[in-house]
Design a protein around this motif. Structure first.
Motif, PDB file in Angstrom:
ATOM      1  N   TRP A  93       0.829  -1.208   0.000  1.00  9.19           N
ATOM      2  CA  TRP A  93       0.000   0.000   0.000  1.00  9.19           C
ATOM      3  C   TRP A  93       0.865   1.259   0.000  1.00  9.19           C
ATOM      4  CZ3 TRP A  93       0.671   3.627   3.694  1.00  9.19           C
ATOM      5  CH2 TRP A  93       1.197   3.242   4.936  1.00  9.19           C
ATOM      6  N   TYR A 136       0.121  -7.256  -8.095  1.00 14.85           N
ATOM      7  CA  TYR A 136       0.355  -5.821  -8.295  1.00 14.85           C
ATOM      8  C   TYR A 136       1.370  -5.587  -9.412  1.00 14.85           C
ATOM      9  CZ  TYR A 136       1.777  -1.026  -7.074  1.00 14.85           C
ATOM     10  OH  TYR A 136       2.080   0.319  -7.101  1.00 14.85           O
ATOM     11  N   ARG A 157       3.728   6.044  -5.437  1.00 15.43           N
ATOM     12  CA  ARG A 157       3.644   6.205  -6.885  1.00 15.43           C
ATOM     13  C   ARG A 157       2.551   7.208  -7.256  1.00 15.43           C
ATOM     14  NH1 ARG A 157       5.258   2.363 -10.624  1.00 15.43           N
ATOM     15  NH2 ARG A 157       3.130   1.880 -11.323  1.00 15.43           N
ATOM     16  N   ALA A 158       1.444   7.173  -6.523  1.00 16.33           N
ATOM     17  CA  ALA A 158       0.366   8.127  -6.796  1.00 16.33           C
ATOM     18  C   ALA A 158       0.793   9.548  -6.436  1.00 16.33           C
ATOM     19  CB  ALA A 158      -0.877   7.728  -6.017  1.00 16.33           C
ATOM     20  N   GLU A 167       2.199   1.877  -3.568  1.00 16.24           N
ATOM     21  CA  GLU A 167       1.182   2.442  -4.440  1.00 16.24           C
ATOM     22  C   GLU A 167       0.896   3.901  -4.086  1.00 16.24           C
ATOM     23  OE1 GLU A 167      -1.702   3.148  -7.261  1.00 16.24           O
ATOM     24  OE2 GLU A 167      -0.038   1.726  -7.157  1.00 16.24           O
ATOM     25  N   ARG A 168       0.861   4.211  -2.791  1.00 20.95           N
ATOM     26  CA  ARG A 168       0.621   5.594  -2.390  1.00 20.95           C
ATOM     27  C   ARG A 168       1.762   6.494  -2.852  1.00 20.95           C
ATOM     28  NH1 ARG A 168      -1.153   6.621   3.691  1.00 20.95           N
ATOM     29  NH2 ARG A 168      -2.932   5.449   2.857  1.00 20.95           N
ATOM     30  N   GLU A 228       0.609  -3.764 -13.209  1.00 17.44           N
ATOM     31  CA  GLU A 228       1.209  -2.471 -13.540  1.00 17.44           C
ATOM     32  C   GLU A 228       2.246  -2.674 -14.647  1.00 17.44           C
ATOM     33  OE1 GLU A 228       0.522   0.693 -11.922  1.00 17.44           O
ATOM     34  OE2 GLU A 228      -1.220  -0.519 -11.385  1.00 17.44           O
TER      35      GLU A 228
END
Length: 314
Positions: free
Chosen positions: A161, A209, A167-168, A164-165, A213
């Motif tokens: 998590w 994941y 990368r965002a 992903e955070r 991606e």
């Protein structure tokens, strides 16, 4: 310079400490002869060895690259965040330097100096530092890419998590495109600790994941379990002591015999052609070990062998 599609990274953790410089150079020379191009290190290898400071691996790699004049032929991967702070009571987890903007900037400059280069091809956040806002870490790493001091970014041993955070948060700026976790053919029990508290193991969620991606590359360490597959004096860590291990070892031995390969080579072939494929990082302490490892690049599992390996112990 990006990483080749199907390759092995030479792990250099022990270089300059338990593997002295002459032997390190001999291994690196042979690695180059065999077509190897990816070198993995960190700014804290191997501070825990008696007399070690954490400088040794990067210095050894940098000296070899400079003396051989081959810097442009190699992908250099190094990490920040896990080096003990000078005071021993740093702001990062466990007294480490951590992943603040200041720590990342200082670590990168020191790694560039030790590696004797003007850029790091893949620069990693080594361990999580939840005491620093993620946006600060993301911004500091992106700045290094913007300045040309790093080419691509990676993250090691972080919760999915958090990756992903991050990368965002990066948005249109440079972001993590490489992931590095512990992984091998044998799977551990997830209710028992791994040999190192800092290790995070590949999970089905992580594999899903990476597969979902399009821009992520999975690197894996401890692929050969530090000799656990073949050396009785090493053995397997306690986390691998469960009913699924024996049938997987039997399938592995059977397929290795069919291939005319070693068990270690078969494990690496399984990783190289996995779904998603992995880039194994393998450390060695002799030229002979290196030659065995690199021999795995010539192996290909057929569909039946892959199916037997994947299904064993389930």
């Amino acid at each position: 310079m990006t990483t080749p599609d199907r390759t092995i990274a030479l792990g250099t953790l022990a270089f300059g400490t338990t593997v002295d410089e002459p032997l390190s150079f001999a291994i690196l020379d042979r690695f180059a002869e065999l077509g190897g191009t990816v070198l993995d290190t960190a700014n804290n290898y191997a501070y825990w060895v008696e007399g070690g400071t954490g400088d040794e691996s990067e210095i050894t790699v940098g000296n070899w690259l400079a003396r051989r004049g081959v810097r442009e032929d190699f992908v250099i991967s190094t990490k920040a965040g896990g080096r003990p702070a000078a005071s021993g009571t740093g702001p990062g987890p466990g007294g480490t330097e951590g992943l603040s903007a200041k720590a990342i900037r200082s670590a990168a400059e020191d790694s560039l100096r030790r590696l004797r280069t003007d850029r790091i091809d893949v620069y990693w956040s080594h361990v999580e530092d939840r005491g620093v806002p993620l946006a600060e870490t993301v911004g500091a790493l992106a700045a290094l890419v913007d300045e040309g001091k790093a080419a691509e970014l990676g993250v090691s041993n972080h919760a999915v998590w958090s990756v992903e955070r991050a990368r965002a948060l990066a948005g249109d700026r440079p972001r993590y495109t490489h992931l590095q976790y512990r992984h091998s053919y044998l799977q551990p029990r997830f209710d028992m600790p791994l040999p190192s508290s800092g290790h995070r193991h590949v999970t089905p969620e992580l594999l899903d994941y990476v597969g979902a991606e399009g821009d992520l590359r999975l690197w894996v360490y401890s692929a050969l379990l530090s000799g656990g597959y073949t050396r009785k004096d090493v053995g397997l860590p306690a986390a691998y002591d469960h009913p699924g291990t024996r049938p997987r070892l039997a399938a592995l031995s059977e397929v290795a015999d069919e291939l005319g390969a070693s068990v270690n080579q078969t494990v690496l072939a399984w990783l190289l052609d996995g779904d998603p494929a992995a880039l194994p990082i393998v450390g060695v302490s002799s030229v002979t070990q290196l030659e065995e490892v690199m021999g795995s690049l010539a192996l290909r599992l057929d569909e039946g062998q892959r199916r037997r390996l994947d299904g064993a112990g389930r």
